[in-house]
Write a protein that holds these residues in place. Structure first.
Motif, PDB file in Angstrom:
ATOM      1  N   PHE A 232       1.291  64.675  17.973  1.00 17.29           N
ATOM      2  CA  PHE A 232       0.558  63.783  18.868  1.00 17.29           C
ATOM      3  C   PHE A 232      -0.636  64.562  19.371  1.00 17.29           C
ATOM      4  O   PHE A 232      -0.507  65.734  19.738  1.00 17.29           O
ATOM      5  CB  PHE A 232       1.454  63.356  20.026  1.00 17.29           C
ATOM      6  N   ALA A 233      -1.813  63.942  19.370  1.00 22.58           N
ATOM      7  CA  ALA A 233      -3.030  64.683  19.699  1.00 22.58           C
ATOM      8  C   ALA A 233      -3.972  63.858  20.556  1.00 22.58           C
ATOM      9  O   ALA A 233      -3.977  62.626  20.493  1.00 22.58           O
ATOM     10  CB  ALA A 233      -3.750  65.116  18.428  1.00 22.58           C
ATOM     11  N   ARG A 275      -9.412  59.144  22.561  1.00 27.17           N
ATOM     12  CA  ARG A 275      -8.311  58.449  21.894  1.00 27.17           C
ATOM     13  C   ARG A 275      -7.062  59.315  21.899  1.00 27.17           C
ATOM     14  O   ARG A 275      -7.125  60.540  21.947  1.00 27.17           O
ATOM     15  CB  ARG A 275      -8.687  58.107  20.449  1.00 27.17           C
ATOM     16  N   ALA A 276      -5.926  58.642  21.847  1.00 23.26           N
ATOM     17  CA  ALA A 276      -4.640  59.307  21.666  1.00 23.26           C
ATOM     18  C   ALA A 276      -4.142  58.967  20.265  1.00 23.26           C
ATOM     19  O   ALA A 276      -4.136  57.799  19.873  1.00 23.26           O
ATOM     20  CB  ALA A 276      -3.635  58.838  22.716  1.00 23.26           C
ATOM     21  N   CYS A 277      -3.741  59.973  19.508  1.00 28.15           N
ATOM     22  CA  CYS A 277      -3.420  59.785  18.091  1.00 28.15           C
ATOM     23  C   CYS A 277      -2.016  60.289  17.786  1.00 28.15           C
ATOM     24  O   CYS A 277      -1.619  61.369  18.229  1.00 28.15           O
ATOM     25  CB  CYS A 277      -4.429  60.524  17.215  1.00 28.15           C
ATOM     26  N   THR A 278      -1.284  59.504  17.010  1.00 26.21           N
ATOM     27  CA  THR A 278       0.075  59.859  16.591  1.00 26.21           C
ATOM     28  C   THR A 278       0.108  59.982  15.073  1.00 26.21           C
ATOM     29  O   THR A 278      -0.498  59.175  14.359  1.00 26.21           O
ATOM     30  CB  THR A 278       1.081  58.791  17.046  1.00 26.21           C
ATOM     31  N   PHE A 279       0.837  60.997  14.582  1.00 22.89           N
ATOM     32  CA  PHE A 279       0.945  61.252  13.145  1.00 22.89           C
ATOM     33  C   PHE A 279       2.416  61.316  12.761  1.00 22.89           C
ATOM     34  O   PHE A 279       3.250  61.795  13.533  1.00 22.89           O
ATOM     35  CB  PHE A 279       0.254  62.566  12.783  1.00 22.89           C
ATOM     36  N   VAL A 280       2.715  60.817  11.558  1.00 25.54           N
ATOM     37  CA  VAL A 280       4.089  60.852  11.064  1.00 25.54           C
ATOM     38  C   VAL A 280       4.198  61.811   9.883  1.00 25.54           C
ATOM     39  O   VAL A 280       3.204  62.206   9.277  1.00 25.54           O
ATOM     40  CB  VAL A 280       4.574  59.441  10.655  1.00 25.54           C
ATOM     41  N   LYS A 281       5.421  62.180   9.580  1.00 24.17           N
ATOM     42  CA  LYS A 281       5.687  63.129   8.509  1.00 24.17           C
ATOM     43  C   LYS A 281       5.467  62.498   7.138  1.00 24.17           C
ATOM     44  O   LYS A 281       5.433  61.265   6.993  1.00 24.17           O
ATOM     45  CB  LYS A 281       7.121  63.650   8.625  1.00 24.17           C
ATOM     46  N   GLU A 282       5.350  63.364   6.146  1.00 21.43           N
ATOM     47  CA  GLU A 282       5.260  62.931   4.755  1.00 21.43           C
ATOM     48  C   GLU A 282       6.468  62.061   4.435  1.00 21.43           C
ATOM     49  O   GLU A 282       7.600  62.387   4.785  1.00 21.43           O
ATOM     50  CB  GLU A 282       5.220  64.143   3.833  1.00 21.43           C
ATOM     51  N   GLY A 283       6.215  60.922   3.768  1.00 23.71           N
ATOM     52  CA  GLY A 283       7.292  60.007   3.420  1.00 23.71           C
ATOM     53  C   GLY A 283       7.492  58.898   4.439  1.00 23.71           C
ATOM     54  O   GLY A 283       8.301  57.998   4.228  1.00 23.71           O
ATOM     55  N   TRP A 284       6.728  58.954   5.565  1.00 24.62           N
ATOM     56  CA  TRP A 284       6.767  57.903   6.577  1.00 24.62           C
ATOM     57  C   TRP A 284       5.371  57.313   6.737  1.00 24.62           C
ATOM     58  O   TRP A 284       4.370  57.985   6.487  1.00 24.62           O
ATOM     59  CB  TRP A 284       7.214  58.454   7.929  1.00 24.62           C
ATOM     60  N   SER A 297      -2.241  57.041  13.560  1.00 21.52           N
ATOM     61  CA  SER A 297      -2.778  55.907  14.295  1.00 21.52           C
ATOM     62  C   SER A 297      -3.366  56.405  15.602  1.00 21.52           C
ATOM     63  O   SER A 297      -2.792  57.274  16.258  1.00 21.52           O
ATOM     64  CB  SER A 297      -1.667  54.892  14.580  1.00 21.52           C
ATOM     65  N   CYS A 298      -4.525  55.868  15.978  1.00 20.40           N
ATOM     66  CA  CYS A 298      -5.191  56.262  17.218  1.00 20.40           C
ATOM     67  C   CYS A 298      -5.432  55.048  18.096  1.00 20.40           C
ATOM     68  O   CYS A 298      -5.653  53.949  17.598  1.00 20.40           O
ATOM     69  CB  CYS A 298      -6.531  56.939  16.923  1.00 20.40           C
ATOM     70  N   THR A 299      -5.388  55.256  19.385  1.00 16.47           N
ATOM     71  CA  THR A 299      -5.658  54.192  20.333  1.00 16.47           C
ATOM     72  C   THR A 299      -6.587  54.698  21.422  1.00 16.47           C
ATOM     73  O   THR A 299      -6.448  55.835  21.879  1.00 16.47           O
ATOM     74  CB  THR A 299      -4.346  53.666  20.957  1.00 16.47           C
ATOM     75  N   PRO A 300      -7.575  53.910  21.834  1.00 15.84           N
ATOM     76  CA  PRO A 300      -8.455  54.339  22.924  1.00 15.84           C
ATOM     77  C   PRO A 300      -7.704  54.340  24.240  1.00 15.84           C
ATOM     78  O   PRO A 300      -6.716  53.615  24.418  1.00 15.84           O
ATOM     79  CB  PRO A 300      -9.566  53.288  22.906  1.00 15.84           C
ATOM     80  N   LEU A 301      -8.146  55.146  25.173  1.00 21.80           N
ATOM     81  CA  LEU A 301      -7.509  55.154  26.469  1.00 21.80           C
ATOM     82  C   LEU A 301      -8.527  55.448  27.554  1.00 21.80           C
ATOM     83  O   LEU A 301      -9.579  56.027  27.306  1.00 21.80           O
ATOM     84  CB  LEU A 301      -6.380  56.192  26.528  1.00 21.80           C
ATOM     85  N   ASP A 302      -8.180  55.022  28.769  1.00 25.89           N
ATOM     86  CA  ASP A 302      -8.995  55.313  29.938  1.00 25.89           C
ATOM     87  C   ASP A 302      -8.252  56.363  30.745  1.00 25.89           C
ATOM     88  O   ASP A 302      -7.311  56.051  31.471  1.00 25.89           O
ATOM     89  CB  ASP A 302      -9.204  54.050  30.776  1.00 25.89           C
ATOM     90  N   PRO A 303      -8.605  57.638  30.602  1.00 30.35           N
ATOM     91  CA  PRO A 303      -7.826  58.700  31.241  1.00 30.35           C
ATOM     92  C   PRO A 303      -7.828  58.646  32.753  1.00 30.35           C
ATOM     93  O   PRO A 303      -6.894  59.100  33.397  1.00 30.35           O
ATOM     94  CB  PRO A 303      -8.498  59.984  30.731  1.00 30.35           C
ATOM     95  N   ALA A 304      -8.864  58.076  33.353  1.00 30.78           N
ATOM     96  CA  ALA A 304      -8.923  58.045  34.816  1.00 30.78           C
ATOM     97  C   ALA A 304      -7.836  57.156  35.401  1.00 30.78           C
ATOM     98  O   ALA A 304      -7.351  57.395  36.495  1.00 30.78           O
ATOM     99  CB  ALA A 304     -10.290  57.563  35.270  1.00 30.78           C
ATOM    100  N   LEU A 305      -7.446  56.116  34.675  1.00 28.72           N
ATOM    101  CA  LEU A 305      -6.410  55.219  35.171  1.00 28.72           C
ATOM    102  C   LEU A 305      -5.033  55.582  34.654  1.00 28.72           C
ATOM    103  O   LEU A 305      -4.029  55.062  35.127  1.00 28.72           O
ATOM    104  CB  LEU A 305      -6.740  53.777  34.769  1.00 28.72           C
ATOM    105  N   ALA A 306      -4.960  56.487  33.691  1.00 28.47           N
ATOM    106  CA  ALA A 306      -3.689  56.785  33.042  1.00 28.47           C
ATOM    107  C   ALA A 306      -2.678  57.395  33.991  1.00 28.47           C
ATOM    108  O   ALA A 306      -1.471  57.264  33.790  1.00 28.47           O
ATOM    109  CB  ALA A 306      -3.916  57.722  31.861  1.00 28.47           C
TER     110      ALA A 306
END
Length: 323
Positions: A232-233, A275-284, A297-306
């Motif tokens: 997760f990045a 953005r916050a990005c999630t990665f899956v392993k090989e084979g998924w 997959s990445c999603t935009p975010l508003d860090p000030a409200l997070a």
């Protein structure tokens, strides 16, 4: 309060690639296991060239190391020093919580951190103390008064005047701030940061916001099978990784009791991200609404409200190949 993010998918690119390219430089830190290190590079004039956070251990023989990779063009001819910050404050041999090496020398495409040459980045200062709920309330009261919404005296007490001022302010933001928020420690802290980011405030209120940012972590809950999770990045607008984690804690969603993956980043890392990005392993793969599969997959975010609550992202993951 929980914030739900809409998941957006992106094709795998530089942020997704686990292997270094020919143009990458490695910054290698031999260190004990179970650390969380922020590795940064700086120009001779003090300008920050890069900063990445990692807790991933790579064994080189019997030596645990932490490695980040940076494009050569980012530091070529500019790198004057590089620094290692131990966010866990448990690496006893490190001189101070952050130490740096000046005039670093590259060898075979890598810079290796020699702790014997490292110097404290700055005098060791006490860790900032988290804001109390009264201080968060004072920050919001002062900020609301400054931007034209009368919250009454700045006394740290959450009364009807503060609530009315908040409701009027929230209604003026066109949905950026939810006027139905229940004001509590989490939402007051988020408001303090949001108001400080969006408006010029007095020095005392800005100081409260700065202190809150330095002591705040933004938590995420990822709905994903643990066996599929790779990383997760946080990424900036150019898809450069600001911070990356490859471990998680178990988290139970109070809304439905389902098990999720829990992760958190320091607020300054998230505030530098788009953005916050999630990665899956090989084979998924992660599936989008059209049924296409992606490794990340990445999603935009508003860090000030997070900081108002744990941000929850739920995925559809299954075994397969991208496409």
């Amino acid at each position: 309060m929980k914030s739900i993010l809409i998941v957006g998918f992106a094709a795998a690119g530089a942020l997704f690639a686990p292997m270094a390219s020919a143009a990458d430089l490695e910054f290698v830190v031999p260190a004990p296991v179970n650390l969380m290190l922020t590795i940064s590079g700086h120009g001779s004039d003090g300008t920050q060239l890069f900063s990445q956070t990692t807790n991933q251990v790579v064994m080189q023989g019997d030596q645990p190391t932490y490695i980040v990779r940076v494009e050569d063009s980012v530091v070529a001819g500019k790198l004057g020093r590089w620094c290692v910050l131990d966010r866990t404050r448990t690496w006893a041999e490190l001189p101070g919580s952050e130490a740096c090496i000046d005039a670093p020398i590259q060898s075979d495409g890598a810079y290796t951190f020699d702790i014997a040459m490292a110097q404290p980045a700055k005098p060791v200062e006490p860790a900032p103390v988290a804001l109390s709920d009264e201080e968060k309330t004072s920050c919001v009261q002062a900020a609301l008064n400054t931007v034209g919404f009368d919250a009454g005296p700045v006394d740290g007490q959450l009364g009807n005047g503060t609530r009315r001022a908040f409701a009027a302010f929230a209604a003026s933001t066109n949905g950026k701030v939810n006027e139905r928020w229940q004001l509590n420690g989490g939402t007051l802290g988020a408001l303090c940061l949001y108001l400080a980011r969006e408006h010029e405030l007095d020095a005392d209120t800005e100081a409260l916001a700065v202190r809150h940012a330095a002591t705040t972590e933004i938590a995420f809950a990822i709905g994903l099978p643990p066996e599929a999770f790779a990383a997760f990045a946080m990424a900036d607008e150019k898809d450069n990784a600001v911070a990356r984690l490859e471990t998680y804690e178990e988290y139970t969603n109070p809304a439905d009791g389902k098990q999720m993956l829990g992760l958190s980043f320091a607020y300054p890392e998230v505030s530098a991200s788009a953005r916050a990005c999630t990665f899956v392993k090989e084979g998924w793969v992660l599936k989008n609404k059209e049924g296409k599969g992606f490794r990340g997959s990445c999603t935009p975010l508003d860090p000030a409200l997070a900081t108002a609550g744990r941000l929850t992202i739920v995925y559809t993951a299954e075994r397969g190949q991208p496409g």
